[in-house]
Design a protein around this motif. Structure first.
Motif, PDB file in Angstrom:
ATOM      1  N   LEU A 155       0.853  -1.191   0.000  1.00 57.73           N
ATOM      2  CA  LEU A 155       0.000   0.000   0.000  1.00 57.73           C
ATOM      3  C   LEU A 155       0.887   1.238   0.000  1.00 57.73           C
ATOM      4  CD1 LEU A 155      -2.624  -1.078   2.703  1.00 57.73           C
ATOM      5  CD2 LEU A 155      -2.686  -1.462   0.230  1.00 57.73           C
ATOM      6  N   GLN A 156       0.599   2.164  -0.900  1.00 58.07           N
ATOM      7  CA  GLN A 156       1.418   3.360  -1.039  1.00 58.07           C
ATOM      8  C   GLN A 156       0.680   4.607  -0.575  1.00 58.07           C
ATOM      9  OE1 GLN A 156       2.232   2.951  -5.307  1.00 58.07           O
ATOM     10  NE2 GLN A 156       4.387   2.648  -4.804  1.00 58.07           N
ATOM     11  N   GLY A 157       1.426   5.543  -0.034  1.00 56.49           N
ATOM     12  CA  GLY A 157       0.852   6.817   0.376  1.00 56.49           C
ATOM     13  C   GLY A 157       1.863   7.600   1.184  1.00 56.49           C
ATOM     14  N   GLU A 158       1.567   8.864   1.423  1.00 62.37           N
ATOM     15  CA  GLU A 158       2.466   9.699   2.203  1.00 62.37           C
ATOM     16  C   GLU A 158       2.036   9.805   3.658  1.00 62.37           C
ATOM     17  OE1 GLU A 158       3.223  13.474   0.464  1.00 62.37           O
ATOM     18  OE2 GLU A 158       4.181  12.630  -1.329  1.00 62.37           O
ATOM     19  N   THR A 159       0.755   9.564   3.933  1.00 53.83           N
ATOM     20  CA  THR A 159       0.256   9.655   5.302  1.00 53.83           C
ATOM     21  C   THR A 159      -0.629   8.455   5.603  1.00 53.83           C
ATOM     22  OG1 THR A 159      -1.798  10.832   4.762  1.00 53.83           O
ATOM     23  CG2 THR A 159       0.201  12.172   5.081  1.00 53.83           C
ATOM     24  N   SER A 160      -0.873   8.236   6.886  1.00 62.01           N
ATOM     25  CA  SER A 160      -1.780   7.162   7.289  1.00 62.01           C
ATOM     26  C   SER A 160      -3.188   7.412   6.773  1.00 62.01           C
ATOM     27  CB  SER A 160      -1.792   7.029   8.814  1.00 62.01           C
ATOM     28  OG  SER A 160      -0.519   6.677   9.305  1.00 62.01           O
ATOM     29  N   ASP A 161      -3.573   8.686   6.661  1.00 60.41           N
ATOM     30  CA  ASP A 161      -4.903   9.016   6.156  1.00 60.41           C
ATOM     31  C   ASP A 161      -5.063   8.624   4.690  1.00 60.41           C
ATOM     32  OD1 ASP A 161      -5.883   9.994   8.524  1.00 60.41           O
ATOM     33  OD2 ASP A 161      -5.307  12.063   8.119  1.00 60.41           O
TER      34      ASP A 161
ATOM     35  N   PRO B 171      -7.867   4.156   3.834  1.00 55.46           N
ATOM     36  CA  PRO B 171      -8.984   3.625   3.045  1.00 55.46           C
ATOM     37  C   PRO B 171      -8.594   2.441   2.177  1.00 55.46           C
ATOM     38  CG  PRO B 171      -8.302   5.771   2.214  1.00 55.46           C
ATOM     39  CD  PRO B 171      -7.615   5.584   3.525  1.00 55.46           C
ATOM     40  N   GLN B 172      -7.334   2.377   1.747  1.00 57.04           N
ATOM     41  CA  GLN B 172      -6.867   1.227   0.977  1.00 57.04           C
ATOM     42  C   GLN B 172      -6.850  -0.028   1.854  1.00 57.04           C
ATOM     43  OE1 GLN B 172      -3.093   2.139  -1.076  1.00 57.04           O
ATOM     44  NE2 GLN B 172      -3.411   4.254  -0.423  1.00 57.04           N
ATOM     45  N   LEU B 173      -6.275   0.117   3.057  1.00 57.37           N
ATOM     46  CA  LEU B 173      -6.204  -1.009   3.988  1.00 57.37           C
ATOM     47  C   LEU B 173      -7.592  -1.456   4.412  1.00 57.37           C
ATOM     48  CD1 LEU B 173      -4.570  -2.908   5.802  1.00 57.37           C
ATOM     49  CD2 LEU B 173      -4.444  -1.061   7.490  1.00 57.37           C
ATOM     50  N   ASP B 174      -8.452  -0.499   4.725  1.00 59.01           N
ATOM     51  CA  ASP B 174      -9.818  -0.810   5.137  1.00 59.01           C
ATOM     52  C   ASP B 174     -10.550  -1.573   4.043  1.00 59.01           C
ATOM     53  OD1 ASP B 174     -12.080  -0.710   6.841  1.00 59.01           O
ATOM     54  OD2 ASP B 174     -12.822   1.055   5.793  1.00 59.01           O
ATOM     55  N   ALA B 175     -10.380  -1.154   2.793  1.00 59.07           N
ATOM     56  CA  ALA B 175     -11.052  -1.818   1.676  1.00 59.07           C
ATOM     57  C   ALA B 175     -10.546  -3.240   1.486  1.00 59.07           C
ATOM     58  CB  ALA B 175     -10.854  -1.011   0.393  1.00 59.07           C
ATOM     59  N   VAL B 176      -9.240  -3.445   1.657  1.00 56.84           N
ATOM     60  CA  VAL B 176      -8.670  -4.793   1.510  1.00 56.84           C
ATOM     61  C   VAL B 176      -9.260  -5.737   2.550  1.00 56.84           C
ATOM     62  CG1 VAL B 176      -6.561  -6.152   1.813  1.00 56.84           C
ATOM     63  CG2 VAL B 176      -6.515  -4.099   0.403  1.00 56.84           C
ATOM     64  N   VAL B 177      -9.348  -5.274   3.792  1.00 59.59           N
ATOM     65  CA  VAL B 177      -9.878  -6.128   4.865  1.00 59.59           C
ATOM     66  C   VAL B 177     -11.352  -6.438   4.628  1.00 59.59           C
ATOM     67  CG1 VAL B 177     -10.438  -6.191   7.327  1.00 59.59           C
ATOM     68  CG2 VAL B 177      -8.195  -5.387   6.581  1.00 59.59           C
TER      69      VAL B 177
ATOM     70  N   LYS C 264     -15.033   4.349  -2.022  1.00 55.82           N
ATOM     71  CA  LYS C 264     -15.705   3.568  -3.062  1.00 55.82           C
ATOM     72  C   LYS C 264     -14.787   3.383  -4.271  1.00 55.82           C
ATOM     73  CE  LYS C 264     -20.451   4.905  -1.851  1.00 55.82           C
ATOM     74  NZ  LYS C 264     -21.633   5.682  -2.306  1.00 55.82           N
ATOM     75  N   ARG C 265     -14.047   4.437  -4.606  1.00 54.64           N
ATOM     76  CA  ARG C 265     -13.138   4.338  -5.740  1.00 54.64           C
ATOM     77  C   ARG C 265     -12.038   3.322  -5.478  1.00 54.64           C
ATOM     78  NH1 ARG C 265     -12.365  10.808  -7.118  1.00 54.64           N
ATOM     79  NH2 ARG C 265     -14.533  11.192  -7.742  1.00 54.64           N
ATOM     80  N   VAL C 266     -11.544   3.297  -4.224  1.00 54.51           N
ATOM     81  CA  VAL C 266     -10.524   2.318  -3.871  1.00 54.51           C
ATOM     82  C   VAL C 266     -11.057   0.903  -4.031  1.00 54.51           C
ATOM     83  CG1 VAL C 266      -9.116   1.413  -1.988  1.00 54.51           C
ATOM     84  CG2 VAL C 266      -9.312   3.873  -2.323  1.00 54.51           C
ATOM     85  N   ILE C 267     -12.308   0.685  -3.568  1.00 56.99           N
ATOM     86  CA  ILE C 267     -12.914  -0.638  -3.666  1.00 56.99           C
ATOM     87  C   ILE C 267     -13.061  -1.050  -5.128  1.00 56.99           C
ATOM     88  CG2 ILE C 267     -15.006  -1.972  -3.204  1.00 56.99           C
ATOM     89  CD1 ILE C 267     -15.401  -0.253  -0.707  1.00 56.99           C
ATOM     90  N   LYS C 268     -13.535  -0.108  -5.968  1.00 55.41           N
ATOM     91  CA  LYS C 268     -13.715  -0.430  -7.384  1.00 55.41           C
ATOM     92  C   LYS C 268     -12.381  -0.731  -8.045  1.00 55.41           C
ATOM     93  CE  LYS C 268     -17.934   2.292  -8.034  1.00 55.41           C
ATOM     94  NZ  LYS C 268     -18.540   3.468  -8.698  1.00 55.41           N
ATOM     95  N   ARG C 269     -11.344   0.055  -7.674  1.00 55.46           N
ATOM     96  CA  ARG C 269     -10.034  -0.185  -8.251  1.00 55.46           C
ATOM     97  C   ARG C 269      -9.509  -1.546  -7.848  1.00 55.46           C
ATOM     98  NH1 ARG C 269      -7.605   3.792  -6.057  1.00 55.46           N
ATOM     99  NH2 ARG C 269      -8.104   5.307  -7.660  1.00 55.46           N
ATOM    100  N   GLY C 270      -9.734  -1.910  -6.558  1.00 59.02           N
ATOM    101  CA  GLY C 270      -9.290  -3.223  -6.098  1.00 59.02           C
ATOM    102  C   GLY C 270     -10.068  -4.341  -6.749  1.00 59.02           C
ATOM    103  N   ALA C 271     -11.372  -4.106  -7.007  1.00 58.44           N
ATOM    104  CA  ALA C 271     -12.192  -5.141  -7.629  1.00 58.44           C
ATOM    105  C   ALA C 271     -11.689  -5.457  -9.019  1.00 58.44           C
ATOM    106  CB  ALA C 271     -13.652  -4.679  -7.690  1.00 58.44           C
TER     107      ALA C 271
END
Length: 314
Positions: free
Chosen positions: A248-254, A258-264, A295-302
């Motif tokens: 998971l990539q990003g500059e902050t925990s914020d 949402p990426q981590l939450d969507a994966v779980v 929602k966008r993260v979920i769709k991207r992961g799907a």
């Protein structure tokens, strides 16, 4: 949508911004249990949907903050190897006495002793969802843990690698303040306390970590690359046939949350949200934007579960 757990390629997810405050959470640990290395569980207990998770990241990447958010939102246990070790020593268990003697001599605990400290707790969890913090730290420890969990028919199911640039972390730790009793972390650039210098929940003063300086950070970063890079390569290799490795990539925990939450939510639908999290949820005017980003993260992961997931592979 379906996920393949037969092999564990590393999947990289791009960052998506949202705005939520990082919150630390501590989990009480029950009485230490004796260690039984060869105790086997029935095959029915491992249905592939139980979250057994490791999280890796450079010092200051946000492992503690993100783990705390998962534990606060979901019915997941956070297991600290340091807490478990101190508990065994305090309760004078067999492995606790052994560990205390080694520590008193100023020596590092052997990998097999650390495994005993951890395994005694893991064996009591049955089908509970958990995140293990502080172990493994080396390739040898990773292989030991894998062998034990497979013996228990309770293999790891998710390995998360937090990919935050070195210069971003260096800038972050220079602005970091901590509430030591709880472990809550604040950052003056993007996650300020409500009152500068004081913890949001207790009002107690915040402090700086003594190792939050460039020189010590450089040493810790080198140690991370030396020890953790082989571990990540191991979990990304065909040898690891069950745990799914995700970067998971990003500059902050914020950005990463949402990426981590969507994966779980997507990969482990059996993980239940805590009642307190549901009842305390409040929607502000900014929430629709944050929800749309998730929602966008979920769709991207799907899309990665479709017939051509290779574009997400390293």
């Amino acid at each position: 949508m379906n996920f393949l757990f037969a092999r564990a390629p590393s999947i990289r997810i791009a960052p998506t911004a949202t705005a939520r405050r990082s919150i630390s959470h501590s989990v009480s640990v029950s009485k230490a249990l004796p260690f039984y290395l060869n105790t086997l569980r029935s095959a029915e207990q491992n249905d592939g949907k139980v979250l057994r998770m490791l999280m890796f990241g450079k010092p200051g990447a946000g492992k503690g903050t993100l783990s705390a958010r998962l534990v606060k939102k979901y019915d997941i246990l956070s297991l600290s190897t340091g807490d478990l070790l101190r508990q065994h020593i305090a309760e004078r268990t067999e492995v606790g006495r052994q560990a205390e003697e080694i520590v008193a001599q100023g020596s590092l605990l052997p990998d097999d002793v650390m495994l005993k400290v951890i395994a005694s707790k893991l064996e009591s969890l049955n089908n509970r969802h958990w995140i293990l913090d502080g172990f493994p730290r080396t390739l040898g420890q990773g292989k030991l843990l894998d062998a034990h969990l497979q013996n228990q028919n309770a293999s790891l199911s998710l390995v998360v690698n937090l990919d935050v640039a070195d210069n971003v972390i260096l800038s972050r730790i220079s602005d970091r303040w901590v509430h030591l009793p709880s472990g809550r972390v604040y950052n003056m650039s993007y996650n300020r306390p409500k009152v500068d210098g004081f913890d949001d929940e207790t009002g107690e003063p915040l402090t700086r970590r003594p190792d939050d300086n460039p020189e010590i950070f450089s040493r810790r970063l080198k140690q991370f690359y030396d020890s953790t890079s082989p571990l990540l390569a191991y979990y990304a290799s065909p040898v690891n046939k069950l745990a799914r490795l995700i970067t998971l990539q990003g500059e902050t925990s914020d950005e990463i949350w949402p990426q981590l939450d969507a994966v779980v939510r997507r990969s482990f639908p059996g993980v239940r949200e805590r009642i307190s999290s549901i009842s305390q949820r409040r929607y502000s005017l900014s929430d629709p934007f944050a929800m749309e980003q998730e929602k966008r993260v979920i769709k991207r992961g799907a899309a990665s579960d479709g017939p051509n997931p290779s574009k997400f592979l390293n």
